[in-house]
Enzyme design. Structure first.
Site, PDB file in Angstrom:
ATOM      1  N   ARG A   1      36.773  25.477  38.232  1.00 23.81           N
ATOM      2  CA  ARG A   1      37.649  26.513  38.810  1.00 23.81           C
ATOM      3  C   ARG A   1      37.826  26.247  40.307  1.00 23.81           C
ATOM      4  NH1 ARG A   1      36.925  32.821  37.753  1.00 23.81           N
ATOM      5  NH2 ARG A   1      34.758  32.526  38.398  1.00 23.81           N
TER       6      ARG A   1
ATOM      7  N   ARG B   1      32.039  46.892  35.006  1.00 17.24           N
ATOM      8  CA  ARG B   1      31.083  45.859  34.617  1.00 17.24           C
ATOM      9  C   ARG B   1      29.757  46.469  34.181  1.00 17.24           C
ATOM     10  NH1 ARG B   1      33.402  41.412  38.001  1.00 17.24           N
ATOM     11  NH2 ARG B   1      32.545  39.452  37.269  1.00 17.24           N
TER      12      ARG B   1
ATOM     13  N   ARG C   1      24.885  34.629  36.412  1.00 17.92           N
ATOM     14  CA  ARG C   1      26.014  35.534  36.162  1.00 17.92           C
ATOM     15  C   ARG C   1      26.180  35.771  34.664  1.00 17.92           C
ATOM     16  NH1 ARG C   1      30.891  33.039  39.072  1.00 17.92           N
ATOM     17  NH2 ARG C   1      31.870  35.039  38.677  1.00 17.92           N
TER      18      ARG C   1
ATOM     19  N   ARG D   1      34.324  28.424  44.534  1.00 16.54           N
ATOM     20  CA  ARG D   1      33.660  29.654  44.992  1.00 16.54           C
ATOM     21  C   ARG D   1      32.153  29.434  45.068  1.00 16.54           C
ATOM     22  NH1 ARG D   1      36.093  34.260  41.114  1.00 16.54           N
ATOM     23  NH2 ARG D   1      33.895  34.822  41.114  1.00 16.54           N
TER      24      ARG D   1
ATOM     25  N   LYS E   1      39.797  36.156  32.345  1.00 13.61           N
ATOM     26  CA  LYS E   1      40.307  37.526  32.547  1.00 13.61           C
ATOM     27  C   LYS E   1      41.388  37.542  33.626  1.00 13.61           C
ATOM     28  CE  LYS E   1      36.307  39.141  33.822  1.00 13.61           C
ATOM     29  NZ  LYS E   1      35.490  37.925  33.701  1.00 13.61           N
TER      30      LYS E   1
HETATM   31  P1  ADP Z   1      37.606  35.170  35.024  1.00 16.23           P
HETATM   32  O1  ADP Z   1      38.639  35.969  35.773  1.00 16.23           O
HETATM   33  O2  ADP Z   1      37.316  35.728  33.652  1.00 16.23           O
HETATM   34  O3  ADP Z   1      36.350  34.936  35.811  1.00 16.23           O
HETATM   35  P2  ADP Z   1      39.481  32.958  35.401  1.00 16.23           P
HETATM   36  O4  ADP Z   1      40.780  33.541  34.930  1.00 16.23           O
HETATM   37  O5  ADP Z   1      39.312  32.744  36.856  1.00 16.23           O
HETATM   38  O6  ADP Z   1      38.228  33.744  34.754  1.00 16.23           O
HETATM   39  O7  ADP Z   1      39.306  31.553  34.612  1.00 16.23           O
HETATM   40  C1  ADP Z   1      38.131  30.744  34.827  1.00 16.23           C
HETATM   41  C2  ADP Z   1      38.557  29.276  34.944  1.00 16.23           C
HETATM   42  O8  ADP Z   1      39.050  28.806  33.691  1.00 16.23           O
HETATM   43  C3  ADP Z   1      39.672  29.033  35.963  1.00 16.23           C
HETATM   44  O9  ADP Z   1      39.460  27.770  36.560  1.00 16.23           O
HETATM   45  C4  ADP Z   1      40.932  29.055  35.107  1.00 16.23           C
HETATM   46  O10 ADP Z   1      41.968  28.281  35.725  1.00 16.23           O
HETATM   47  C5  ADP Z   1      40.442  28.429  33.804  1.00 16.23           C
HETATM   48  N1  ADP Z   1      41.076  28.975  32.602  1.00 16.23           N
HETATM   49  C6  ADP Z   1      41.543  30.237  32.401  1.00 16.23           C
HETATM   50  N2  ADP Z   1      42.044  30.376  31.140  1.00 16.23           N
HETATM   51  C7  ADP Z   1      41.861  29.174  30.536  1.00 16.23           C
HETATM   52  C8  ADP Z   1      42.128  28.677  29.212  1.00 16.23           C
HETATM   53  N3  ADP Z   1      42.685  29.455  28.277  1.00 16.23           N
HETATM   54  N4  ADP Z   1      41.776  27.401  28.947  1.00 16.23           N
HETATM   55  C9  ADP Z   1      41.193  26.633  29.888  1.00 16.23           C
HETATM   56  N5  ADP Z   1      40.905  27.020  31.133  1.00 16.23           N
HETATM   57  C10 ADP Z   1      41.233  28.284  31.465  1.00 16.23           C
HETATM   58  P1  AMP Z   2      34.729  38.178  39.791  1.00 16.58           P
HETATM   59  O1  AMP Z   2      35.722  37.717  40.790  1.00 16.58           O
HETATM   60  O2  AMP Z   2      35.261  39.264  38.882  1.00 16.58           O
HETATM   61  O3  AMP Z   2      34.116  37.027  39.007  1.00 16.58           O
HETATM   62  O4  AMP Z   2      33.524  38.867  40.603  1.00 16.58           O
HETATM   63  C1  AMP Z   2      32.742  38.110  41.504  1.00 16.58           C
HETATM   64  C2  AMP Z   2      31.493  38.887  41.868  1.00 16.58           C
HETATM   65  O5  AMP Z   2      31.849  40.118  42.532  1.00 16.58           O
HETATM   66  C3  AMP Z   2      30.613  39.318  40.697  1.00 16.58           C
HETATM   67  O6  AMP Z   2      29.727  38.308  40.265  1.00 16.58           O
HETATM   68  C4  AMP Z   2      29.867  40.524  41.322  1.00 16.58           C
HETATM   69  O7  AMP Z   2      28.850  40.095  42.203  1.00 16.58           O
HETATM   70  C5  AMP Z   2      30.967  41.168  42.182  1.00 16.58           C
HETATM   71  N1  AMP Z   2      31.715  42.175  41.400  1.00 16.58           N
HETATM   72  C6  AMP Z   2      33.034  42.138  41.055  1.00 16.58           C
HETATM   73  N2  AMP Z   2      33.365  43.218  40.351  1.00 16.58           N
HETATM   74  C7  AMP Z   2      32.237  43.965  40.220  1.00 16.58           C
HETATM   75  C8  AMP Z   2      31.919  45.196  39.575  1.00 16.58           C
HETATM   76  N3  AMP Z   2      32.843  45.890  38.880  1.00 16.58           N
HETATM   77  N4  AMP Z   2      30.642  45.651  39.661  1.00 16.58           N
HETATM   78  C9  AMP Z   2      29.717  44.979  40.342  1.00 16.58           C
HETATM   79  N5  AMP Z   2      29.924  43.811  40.948  1.00 16.58           N
HETATM   80  C10 AMP Z   2      31.182  43.301  40.904  1.00 16.58           C
END
Ligand code: ADP
Ligand code: AMP
Length: 213
Positions: A127, A88, A171, A160, A13
């Site tokens: 990541r 969420r 999660r 992280r 995302k």
């Molecule tokens: P989210 O915001 O949904 O938690 P991220 O954008 O941080 O996810 O992506 C999760 C991990 O996967 C990161 O390490 C990112 O660099 C990697 N990633 C994102 N898109 C792709 C893709 N299309 N293919 C492979 N790895 C990806």
């Molecule tokens: P993210 O960076 O989007 O993966 O979020 C990391 C963590 O932040 C999540 O696992 C939740 O603990 C918290 N968080 C982020 N956004 C929300 C939301 N909209 N509602 C509740 N918790 C959130």
């Protein structure tokens, strides 16, 4: 243009949201980034949020909704935004919907980045995040130019706390229970679009561009 990114944690995302935001010149708003910035700065909100985040749980709606509504009320959001990680829960979506309706406004697209759980578990371990500027990398798929260093701001990249394997499964469970129902919520509103998030990030972005035009 007001866009919501849906999808499991690690679906990509944030990666897509940043590219959309850059292309359309609108802010990328990540509630996770806002919480992490608060944790880094030692604020009261950060200390409260951390207790939930470290366990892979959602931060309670009471804390989350207010920071999001404050953020989207800022001047730079007038032409739209890309929300990443919010809403969420159904109550969060309802609050956002009500706030927008009161302004005579609405969400244009909810884009679900669809990735099966087994791919997610592999992605999360790779990541690497920059806690300074919010940039995200993957050690295999999207590596930084210099190992462990952010391309954008030169700060150190970290795994992280909530990307450790023991937390990732929690999660995913929380996602399926509390967040996945939003797919139907936005489908009923007629704004849901789905992209296959297992493709290369450039191909996922091409699919997103086809939707947004
Ligand atoms: P989210 O915001 O949904 O938690 P991220 O954008 O941080 O996810 O992506 C999760 C991990 O996967 C990161 O390490 C990112 O660099 C990697 N990633 C994102 N898109 C792709 C893709 N299309 N293919 C492979 N790895 C990806
Ligand atoms: P993210 O960076 O989007 O993966 O979020 C990391 C963590 O932040 C999540 O696992 C939740 O603990 C918290 N968080 C982020 N956004 C929300 C939301 N909209 N509602 C509740 N918790 C959130």
């Amino acid at each position: 243009m007001k866009i919501i990114m849906l999808g499991a944690p690690g679906a990509g995302k944030g990666t897509q949201a940043k590219m959309i935001a850059e292309k359309y010149g609108v802010p990328h708003i990540s509630t996770g980034d806002i919480f992490r910035a608060n944790i880094k700065n030692g604020t009261q909100l950060g200390m409260e949020a951390k207790q939930y985040m470290d366990q892979g749980l959602l931060v309670p709606d009471e804390l989350t909704v207010k920071i999001l509504l404050d953020r989207v009320a800022q001047d730079d959001c007038q032409n739209g935004y890309v929300l990443d990680g919010f809403p969420r829960t159904i109550p969060q979506a309802q609050v956002l919907d009500k706030a927008l309706t009161e302004l005579g406004d609405k969400i244009d697209y909810a884009i679900d980045v669809d990735v099966p759980d087994e791919n997610i578990v592999k992605r999360m371990g790779g990541r690497r995040a920059c806690l300074s500027c919010g940039a995200t990398y993957h050690i295999e798929h999207i590596p930084p130019k210099a190992e462990g260093i952010c391309d954008k701001c030169g700060q150190e990249l970290v795994l992280r706390d909530d990307d450790k394997p023991e937390t990732v499964q929690n999660r995913l469970n929380v996602y399926h229970e509390q967040t996945q129902p939003l797919i139907d919520f936005y489908k009923e509103k007629g704004v849901l679009k789905t992209v296959d998030g297992t493709m290369d990030m450039k191909d996922v972005f091409a699919a997103v561009m086809t939707i947004l035009g």
